[in-house]
Write a protein that holds these residues in place. Structure first.
Motif, mmCIF file in Angstrom:
data_model
loop_
_atom_site.group_PDB
_atom_site.id
_atom_site.type_symbol
_atom_site.label_atom_id
_atom_site.label_comp_id
_atom_site.label_asym_id
_atom_site.label_seq_id
_atom_site.Cartn_x
_atom_site.Cartn_y
_atom_site.Cartn_z
ATOM 1 N N MET A 251 1.031 -5.273 11.336
ATOM 2 C CA MET A 251 0.279 -4.185 11.134
ATOM 3 C C MET A 251 0.839 -3.274 11.516
ATOM 4 S SD MET A 251 -3.904 -3.559 12.181
ATOM 5 C CE MET A 251 -4.852 -2.273 11.596
ATOM 6 N N LEU A 252 2.117 -2.750 10.571
ATOM 7 C CA LEU A 252 3.054 -1.756 10.757
ATOM 8 C C LEU A 252 2.831 -0.735 9.858
ATOM 9 C CD1 LEU A 252 5.946 -3.991 11.670
ATOM 10 C CD2 LEU A 252 4.466 -3.152 13.343
ATOM 11 N N PHE A 253 3.219 0.555 10.203
ATOM 12 C CA PHE A 253 3.371 1.700 9.212
ATOM 13 C C PHE A 253 4.594 2.752 9.798
ATOM 14 C CE2 PHE A 253 0.420 3.002 12.693
ATOM 15 C CZ PHE A 253 0.399 4.370 12.958
ATOM 16 N N ASN A 254 4.585 3.663 9.016
ATOM 17 C CA ASN A 254 5.696 4.667 9.707
ATOM 18 C C ASN A 254 5.200 6.026 9.048
ATOM 19 O OD1 ASN A 254 7.213 5.890 6.992
ATOM 20 N ND2 ASN A 254 6.778 3.595 6.732
ATOM 21 N N VAL A 255 5.375 6.891 10.098
ATOM 22 C CA VAL A 255 5.047 8.399 9.739
ATOM 23 C C VAL A 255 6.202 9.378 9.364
ATOM 24 C CG1 VAL A 255 4.154 10.581 10.973
ATOM 25 C CG2 VAL A 255 3.002 8.475 11.435
ATOM 26 N N LYS A 256 6.248 9.931 8.245
ATOM 27 C CA LYS A 256 7.395 10.679 7.933
ATOM 28 C C LYS A 256 7.218 12.046 8.191
ATOM 29 C CE LYS A 256 10.906 11.520 4.112
ATOM 30 N NZ LYS A 256 10.990 11.258 2.760
ATOM 31 N N ALA B 66 -8.262 1.702 9.699
ATOM 32 C CA ALA B 66 -7.607 0.356 10.049
ATOM 33 C C ALA B 66 -8.196 -0.915 9.698
ATOM 34 C CB ALA B 66 -7.404 0.518 11.625
ATOM 35 N N PHE B 67 -7.758 -1.716 9.148
ATOM 36 C CA PHE B 67 -8.260 -3.025 8.400
ATOM 37 C C PHE B 67 -7.565 -4.144 8.725
ATOM 38 C CE2 PHE B 67 -6.381 -1.052 4.823
ATOM 39 C CZ PHE B 67 -5.597 -2.445 4.334
ATOM 40 N N GLN B 68 -8.000 -5.214 8.818
ATOM 41 C CA GLN B 68 -7.133 -6.424 9.100
ATOM 42 C C GLN B 68 -6.456 -6.877 7.719
ATOM 43 O OE1 GLN B 68 -10.176 -9.213 10.247
ATOM 44 N NE2 GLN B 68 -9.363 -9.299 12.261
ATOM 45 N N TRP B 69 -4.981 -6.606 7.795
ATOM 46 C CA TRP B 69 -4.329 -5.990 8.857
ATOM 47 C C TRP B 69 -3.200 -5.129 8.250
ATOM 48 C CZ3 TRP B 69 -5.918 -11.137 8.326
ATOM 49 C CH2 TRP B 69 -6.548 -11.606 9.459
ATOM 50 N N GLN C 54 -4.465 10.859 -3.315
ATOM 51 C CA GLN C 54 -4.666 9.281 -3.430
ATOM 52 C C GLN C 54 -4.395 8.726 -2.059
ATOM 53 O OE1 GLN C 54 -6.078 8.067 -6.125
ATOM 54 N NE2 GLN C 54 -5.610 5.970 -5.613
ATOM 55 N N PRO C 55 -5.171 7.768 -1.583
ATOM 56 C CA PRO C 55 -5.072 7.013 -0.364
ATOM 57 C C PRO C 55 -3.668 6.218 -0.539
ATOM 58 C CG PRO C 55 -7.314 6.928 -0.986
ATOM 59 C CD PRO C 55 -6.585 7.396 -2.300
ATOM 60 N N VAL C 56 -2.825 6.225 0.705
ATOM 61 C CA VAL C 56 -1.717 5.140 0.777
ATOM 62 C C VAL C 56 -2.388 4.078 1.589
ATOM 63 C CG1 VAL C 56 0.374 4.957 1.697
ATOM 64 C CG2 VAL C 56 -0.402 7.188 0.942
ATOM 65 N N VAL C 57 -2.309 2.874 0.835
ATOM 66 C CA VAL C 57 -3.050 1.655 1.244
ATOM 67 C C VAL C 57 -1.533 0.603 1.457
ATOM 68 C CG1 VAL C 57 -4.594 -0.340 0.990
ATOM 69 C CG2 VAL C 57 -4.934 1.969 -0.011
ATOM 70 N N GLY C 58 -1.821 0.110 2.735
ATOM 71 C CA GLY C 58 -0.566 -0.860 3.033
ATOM 72 C C GLY C 58 -1.131 -2.174 3.005
ATOM 73 N N GLN C 59 -0.042 -3.315 3.541
ATOM 74 C CA GLN C 59 -0.333 -4.509 3.635
ATOM 75 C C GLN C 59 0.678 -5.188 4.714
ATOM 76 O OE1 GLN C 59 0.675 -6.604 -0.248
ATOM 77 N NE2 GLN C 59 2.919 -5.747 -0.043
ATOM 78 N N PRO C 60 0.287 -6.253 5.321
ATOM 79 C CA PRO C 60 1.017 -6.785 6.453
ATOM 80 C C PRO C 60 2.517 -6.888 6.270
ATOM 81 C CG PRO C 60 -1.095 -8.159 6.114
ATOM 82 C CD PRO C 60 -0.625 -7.107 4.951
ATOM 83 N N VAL C 61 3.246 -6.333 6.978
ATOM 84 C CA VAL C 61 4.822 -6.239 6.813
ATOM 85 C C VAL C 61 5.516 -6.608 8.046
ATOM 86 C CG1 VAL C 61 4.720 -4.593 4.999
ATOM 87 C CG2 VAL C 61 4.947 -3.843 7.270
ATOM 88 N N SER C 62 6.803 -6.873 8.061
ATOM 89 C CA SER C 62 7.762 -7.523 9.148
ATOM 90 C C SER C 62 8.608 -6.095 9.714
ATOM 91 C CB SER C 62 8.428 -8.729 8.835
ATOM 92 O OG SER C 62 7.505 -9.842 8.595
#
Length: 264
Positions: free
Chosen positions: A240-245, A136-139, A153-161
């Motif tokens: 700082m959102l994500f989803n689990v499938k 977990a990192f900002q943000w 390969q890592p899945v890397v995200g970014q801030p989303v709405s």
């Protein structure tokens, strides 16, 4: 007085209507679960049971207390009318034992079930089917999945709405999943509401600390589930959102195959 009462009555009617509308929007099944989401892990079923038991105990205790208050009011009505005080005594051993032992028994029962379930929730077998390193990192989040000795390969995200636009963690149903949490900056909190479980991600926690690792067993409930950070961590905390499938094993194997080219 009448004019003043009209706005108050209107405001009260609006409040009652709003509360009723909110209550009608909640599915009936949610009330049977104490307004918790339908869990997608075996550990979630454990939390659900503890939650329901706590509510039953609280309501029973509240009912007894309210009953005693009402009884005292009714029993002493005649004495109040005569302006008489109840008999004043210095000691009443049976009552003193009652209000000492009953709370002691209640607290002991609460402690037993809470300690038992906490132990089961924190149990880590050490032999998971899938390992996930959660950074977990900002943000946002970085998910690194290891399965069968292969690290994808890592899945890397970014801030989303919208959580559906955030990084997606793909997991198989009916498997043991071990999560290892890590943060390089501030305290975050890994939370998937449908897990009925969350844990803080604290920077500087050593690798051998059990607080970094937890394990769940997924149920056979394929779908996409929302996740978020539950600890105020900065300006973009709300994004700082994500989803689990959760997918069937065949689909998970196919997902692994598509990631094979980028596996480390």
């Amino acid at each position: 007085m009448a004019r003043r009462g009209v706005p108050r009555a209107a405001a009260l009617a609006l409040l009652l209507a709003s509360v009723t509308a909110c209550a009608n929007d909640i599915p009936e099944a949610d009330w049977s679960r104490g307004l918790l989401p339908d869990p997608i892990t075996t550990q979630g079923d454990l939390v659900q049971s503890l939650w329901n038991g706590a509510w039953i105990a609280a309501l029973a205790t509240g009912g007894v207390v309210i009953g005693l208050i009402v009884w005292a009011c009714i029993f002493h009505t005649k004495r109040r009318a005569k302006a008489e005080l109840p008999p004043q005594v210095r000691y009443n051993l049976p009552i003193e034992m009652l209000y000492t032992l009953v709370p002691l028994v209640m607290v002991s029962v609460f402690f037993f079930f809470t300690a038992r379930d906490s132990r089961d929730l924190e149990f880590v077998s050490g032999s998971p089917d899938v390992k996930v390193k959660v950074e977990a990192f900002q943000w946002s989040w970085r998910f690194t999945t290891t399965v069968g000795g292969k690290t994808l390969q890592p899945v890397v995200g970014q801030p989303v709405s919208d959580y559906t636009a955030g990084p997606q963690l793909v997991l198989p149903v009916g498997k043991k999943i071990e999560f290892e949490l890590e943060s390089p900056d501030v305290i975050h909190s890994f939370w998937v509401p449908d897990f009925l479980f969350k844990r803080d991600v604290i920077p500087g926690v050593p690798e051998n600390n059990k607080g970094r690792v937890f394990e769940i067993t997924t149920l056979d409930k394929p779908g996409v589930y929302a996740g978020r950070c539950a600890e105020l961590c900065g300006v973009d905390h709300s994004r700082m959102l994500f989803n689990v499938k959760l997918v069937k094993q065949a689909e998970f194997d196919q997902y692994i195959a598509t990631q094979a080219g980028s596996a480390q």
